[in-house]
Design a protein around this motif. Sequence first.
Motif, mmCIF file in Angstrom:
data_model
loop_
_atom_site.group_PDB
_atom_site.id
_atom_site.type_symbol
_atom_site.label_atom_id
_atom_site.label_comp_id
_atom_site.label_asym_id
_atom_site.label_seq_id
_atom_site.Cartn_x
_atom_site.Cartn_y
_atom_site.Cartn_z
ATOM 1 N N GLY A 192 1.647 -42.863 29.159
ATOM 2 C CA GLY A 192 1.700 -42.486 30.578
ATOM 3 C C GLY A 192 1.677 -40.973 30.690
ATOM 4 N N GLU A 193 2.816 -40.351 30.818
ATOM 5 C CA GLU A 193 2.916 -38.898 30.935
ATOM 6 C C GLU A 193 2.868 -38.267 29.546
ATOM 7 N N ASN B 220 3.869 -35.442 26.539
ATOM 8 C CA ASN B 220 5.131 -34.862 26.068
ATOM 9 C C ASN B 220 4.987 -33.348 25.989
ATOM 10 N N GLN C 168 4.742 -27.254 33.360
ATOM 11 C CA GLN C 168 4.500 -28.437 34.188
ATOM 12 C C GLN C 168 3.567 -28.122 35.353
ATOM 13 N N TYR D 131 0.159 -27.862 34.011
ATOM 14 C CA TYR D 131 -0.377 -29.201 33.748
ATOM 15 C C TYR D 131 -0.852 -29.868 35.042
ATOM 16 N N ALA D 132 -0.055 -29.751 36.108
ATOM 17 C CA ALA D 132 -0.440 -30.349 37.392
ATOM 18 C C ALA D 132 -1.729 -29.732 37.909
#
Length: 337
Positions: free
Chosen positions: A179-180, A182, A223, A226-227
């Motif tokens: 899923g997500e 690491n 993060q 990444y988004a």
Amino acid sequence: MQPERSPYLVSPERLRARCEPNSFSFDTTASLPAPPRMVGQERAAEALEFGLGVPDSHYNIFVAGPPGSGRSVAAEEIVRRVAATMPVPDDWCYVYNFAQQTVPRALALPAGRARIFAKQVDDLIEATRQGLSEAFDTDQYRQQRSRLLQALEADRDAIIDRLNAAAAEHGFIIQPGEGEPNFLPLKPRETPDALPEPYSREEFEALPASEKERINSEYQIVQELYASALSQARRLGIRARDEVRAFDRNVAKEVVQPLFDALRAQYVALPTVVAYLDAMRDDIITNADRVRSDGENVPSSDDGGRGGADPTASATAAPSYLARYKVNVIVDRTGQQ
């Protein structure tokens, strides 16, 4: 003594006309044509001819008269004579409505043309299906499509490379997960040439609170990076889909356009037919994949299955996608006068 007869009196024998049967060229009056107009009913005949000339279906003509007056025969003869000067009514057929599929379109064609048009469309669709199958099954098509996808894949790899480089600058490595992904914090390098190595859970827990807080702050930045990269990748996916579709549309258009132009040229005097052909052409170009792949599943008129593969197939099976292009003749006036 009898009175003297007047010289002006006519004898009974002379009060009627005599006809010799041998003087006629017919056996009975049944073989004679009806008079062009009602004898002695000139005004009625004029009214009937006038009424038949009114181009409006909301009016009616009522003919009355005593039995034996010849009104029915004379009226029918006038109707036939007037009708002979008028064109034969149109053929009618129903076709698929590409703008509103639950409301079929009715097309009018000159008398005798509907069945011809239906056959022409059948031939056109078969030629289109074969042409699309051939065009999408060439080495040239596969090579061009592969180059397009490779260019898009290179853009995707560049997004991932930039993300990994930015994450490394902030002390993190991104690894795929279920899923997500690491986000793993990296240990400080002992030498510039040393490979990046993430902290183990125990090592991270042993760090001072200030170092953990710094790493958590960098984690928030990674993060966000990444988004942003994920958003770019999604936009790239949409662009890739659109570019592949546009490429396929251009390939399909090169096949379909000339075929439709040839038939379209025969119906330039019928705007509704031309508009239908244009809508069908656009639909085929947009759905070229379904058209060419459905060709093997089209039920033929001389077998009971889909494409002849299964003669025991149910008659209630889902119709072929190509069925939407069928022209359904409802009124055929071929040979009528």
